[in-house]
Scaffold this motif. Structure first.
Motif, PDB file in Angstrom:
ATOM      1  N   LEU A 214      46.931  31.457  53.526  1.00 28.52           N
ATOM      2  CA  LEU A 214      46.017  30.649  52.275  1.00 28.52           C
ATOM      3  C   LEU A 214      44.669  31.516  52.085  1.00 28.52           C
ATOM      4  N   LEU A 215      44.748  32.723  52.222  1.00 31.33           N
ATOM      5  CA  LEU A 215      43.457  33.680  51.799  1.00 31.33           C
ATOM      6  C   LEU A 215      43.272  33.289  50.413  1.00 31.33           C
ATOM      7  N   ALA A 216      41.930  33.075  50.006  1.00 32.86           N
ATOM      8  CA  ALA A 216      41.596  32.732  48.649  1.00 32.86           C
ATOM      9  C   ALA A 216      40.170  32.685  48.408  1.00 32.86           C
ATOM     10  N   LEU A 217      39.620  33.349  47.268  1.00 29.62           N
ATOM     11  CA  LEU A 217      37.886  33.404  47.126  1.00 29.62           C
ATOM     12  C   LEU A 217      37.558  32.138  47.535  1.00 29.62           C
ATOM     13  N   GLY A 236      30.396  33.682  51.670  1.00 32.85           N
ATOM     14  CA  GLY A 236      31.886  33.308  51.382  1.00 32.85           C
ATOM     15  C   GLY A 236      32.646  34.628  51.551  1.00 32.85           C
ATOM     16  N   ALA A 237      33.756  34.644  50.815  1.00 30.05           N
ATOM     17  CA  ALA A 237      34.619  35.752  51.146  1.00 30.05           C
ATOM     18  C   ALA A 237      35.534  35.815  49.994  1.00 30.05           C
ATOM     19  N   GLU A 242      37.664  39.074  52.304  1.00 26.41           N
ATOM     20  CA  GLU A 242      36.531  39.997  52.856  1.00 26.41           C
ATOM     21  C   GLU A 242      35.325  39.511  52.670  1.00 26.41           C
ATOM     22  N   THR A 243      34.344  39.294  53.714  1.00 21.79           N
ATOM     23  CA  THR A 243      32.959  38.855  53.776  1.00 21.79           C
ATOM     24  C   THR A 243      32.190  39.583  53.297  1.00 21.79           C
ATOM     25  N   LYS A 244      32.441  40.831  53.123  1.00 18.69           N
ATOM     26  CA  LYS A 244      31.421  41.823  52.625  1.00 18.69           C
ATOM     27  C   LYS A 244      31.951  42.442  51.282  1.00 18.69           C
ATOM     28  N   PRO A 245      32.344  41.867  50.318  1.00 16.04           N
ATOM     29  CA  PRO A 245      32.748  42.408  49.114  1.00 16.04           C
ATOM     30  C   PRO A 245      31.885  43.118  48.193  1.00 16.04           C
ATOM     31  N   THR A 259      39.518  35.664  34.936  1.00 10.70           N
ATOM     32  CA  THR A 259      39.867  36.954  35.620  1.00 10.70           C
ATOM     33  C   THR A 259      39.470  36.941  37.155  1.00 10.70           C
ATOM     34  N   ASP A 260      40.019  37.729  38.139  1.00 11.59           N
ATOM     35  CA  ASP A 260      39.270  38.028  39.403  1.00 11.59           C
ATOM     36  C   ASP A 260      38.185  38.691  39.269  1.00 11.59           C
ATOM     37  N   ASP A 261      37.647  39.348  38.348  1.00 14.77           N
ATOM     38  CA  ASP A 261      36.160  40.034  38.768  1.00 14.77           C
ATOM     39  C   ASP A 261      35.377  38.964  38.333  1.00 14.77           C
ATOM     40  N   TYR A 262      35.738  38.049  37.258  1.00 10.04           N
ATOM     41  CA  TYR A 262      34.812  37.111  36.828  1.00 10.04           C
ATOM     42  C   TYR A 262      34.548  35.961  37.877  1.00 10.04           C
ATOM     43  N   ASP A 263      35.531  35.799  38.722  1.00  4.28           N
ATOM     44  CA  ASP A 263      35.437  35.002  39.988  1.00  4.28           C
ATOM     45  C   ASP A 263      34.735  35.521  40.953  1.00  4.28           C
ATOM     46  N   LEU A 264      34.949  36.936  40.963  1.00  4.91           N
ATOM     47  CA  LEU A 264      34.004  37.595  42.055  1.00  4.91           C
ATOM     48  C   LEU A 264      32.422  37.609  41.927  1.00  4.91           C
ATOM     49  N   SER A 265      32.382  37.614  40.346  1.00  2.00           N
ATOM     50  CA  SER A 265      31.202  37.705  40.331  1.00  2.00           C
ATOM     51  C   SER A 265      30.277  36.524  40.450  1.00  2.00           C
ATOM     52  N   MET A 266      30.987  35.180  40.189  1.00  2.00           N
ATOM     53  CA  MET A 266      30.551  34.122  40.775  1.00  2.00           C
ATOM     54  C   MET A 266      30.197  33.639  42.147  1.00  2.00           C
TER      55      MET A 266
END
Length: 340
Positions: A214-217, A236-237, A242-245, A259-266
């Motif tokens: 169940l890996l998820a942001l 977080g991850a 990954e804990t050091k994105p 988008t995944d990039d937008y979520d990663l920016s958050m």
């Protein structure tokens, strides 16, 4: 009730209520310093927490899921306990706020506005409004984040939880469950103990995610507050655990919602800290007089800068923890990297 604020907001954001939204932006505000009227922190500033829930600058989503605060004051009849207030509605609609808040002041405060999906599955109740407070601990908690699939992850995480905290759960939010898990992992109340507990928290969460596929942001931007203390954590991850994105959150944000990039920016976006003196001299504002760090008398930890002078705000970057304590009228600050 005056609906003008909502009409004004709807005119500026005509499509938000009908759009599909995967990630939400709760808001957190914590304060330690000299006793201040709570309205100076929650009502009067143009960019106050209540106004942010209606007309946010950085994350324009209407926040109707509730709000609340916890505050300590020497002037309360129970000064060692937080005065807690929760209401499961948009903060700008709360007709009690103008009656209760002007009668209170605080030297320590944690406030939160809740963002949640606008669906029938979202439970709007006092029990789901931050901050959360349990017996047998000095800490209260609020967060701007999310633990995906937390109900299923409980299969693996419950063995780490102590019954004395589990039995105090009243709501249906991931934050309250994270509170149980964190307190259960906490071996003491020193800054080092708290950091160790946060590091262990993410480790056991990721272990559970991997075991259950169940890996998820996982975004954990948390404020943990006790009298004259604030612990702010930004970690977080990413989607792969990954804990050091890597990535520039401002550049990633340009990808746009959904988008995944937008979520990663958050995930990678900083939290913010303002320290200084004479907060009480700046009516209807979050401004302070700048001062050398060892002479600061008050501090605000928040999910976004609250003044136009953003250079005055220290960024608490991803994978950092800030520990603030007020001693002898001065603020002691320590920023450390989380080892996860």
């Amino acid at each position: 009730m005056d609906h003008t604020p909502f009409v004004r907001w709807a005119a500026k954001h005509p499509f938000t209520l009908n759009s599909k939204v995967r990630k939400f932006m709760c808001r957190v505000l914590a304060y330690i310093g000299p006793e201040l009227p709570l309205e100076s922190l929650l009502l009067e500033p143009e960019n106050s927490l209540i106004n942010q829930s209606l007309d946010p600058e950085l994350h324009p989503l209407l926040q109707l899921a509730g709000w609340g605060f916890g505050a300590w004051s020497a002037h309360l009849l129970k000064p060692d306990e937080p005065f807690l207030y929760h209401r499961p509605m948009g903060a700008f609609y709360d007709d009690n706020a103008q009656g209760i808040i002007p009668s209170l002041q605080a030297s320590t405060m944690l406030a939160h506005v809740r963002a949640a999906a606008y669906t029938s599955r979202t439970v709007l109740a006092d029990e789901n409004c931050h901050p959360f407070s349990f017996n047998e601990t000095p800490w209260i908690i609020a967060q701007n984040g999310a633990l995906p699939n937390w109900r299923i992850l409980q299969r693996e995480l419950l063995p780490h939880c102590e019954d004395r905290y589990l039995e105090q759960m009243r709501g249906t939010t991931d934050t309250e469950f994270l509170y149980v898990l964190l307190l259960s992992l906490l071996e003491g109340n020193s800054d080092a103990d708290v950091q160790k507990a946060f590091e262990e928290l993410l480790k056991v969460i990721l272990q559970a995610m991997k075991k259950l596929d169940l890996l998820a942001l996982t975004k954990l931007k948390i404020a943990l507050v006790a009298p004259n203390r604030i612990i702010g954590v930004n970690f977080g991850a990413d989607h792969a655990g990954e804990t050091k994105p890597k990535g520039d959150w401002k550049e990633l944000r340009k990808a746009g919602p959904e988008t995944d990039d937008y979520d990663l920016s958050m995930l990678l976006e900083p939290m913010y800290l303002l320290m200084g003196q004479n907060f009480e001299n700046y009516a209807k504002s979050y401004k302070v007089d700048t001062a050398p760090e060892d002479e600061a008398t008050s501090a605000i930890f928040a999910s976004e800068p609250l003044t136009e002078d953003r250079d005055a705000w220290l960024e608490i970057k991803f994978n950092e923890m800030v520990a603030l304590e007020r001693k002898g009228g001065k603020i002691i600050k320590k920023v450390s990297k989380l080892n996860v």
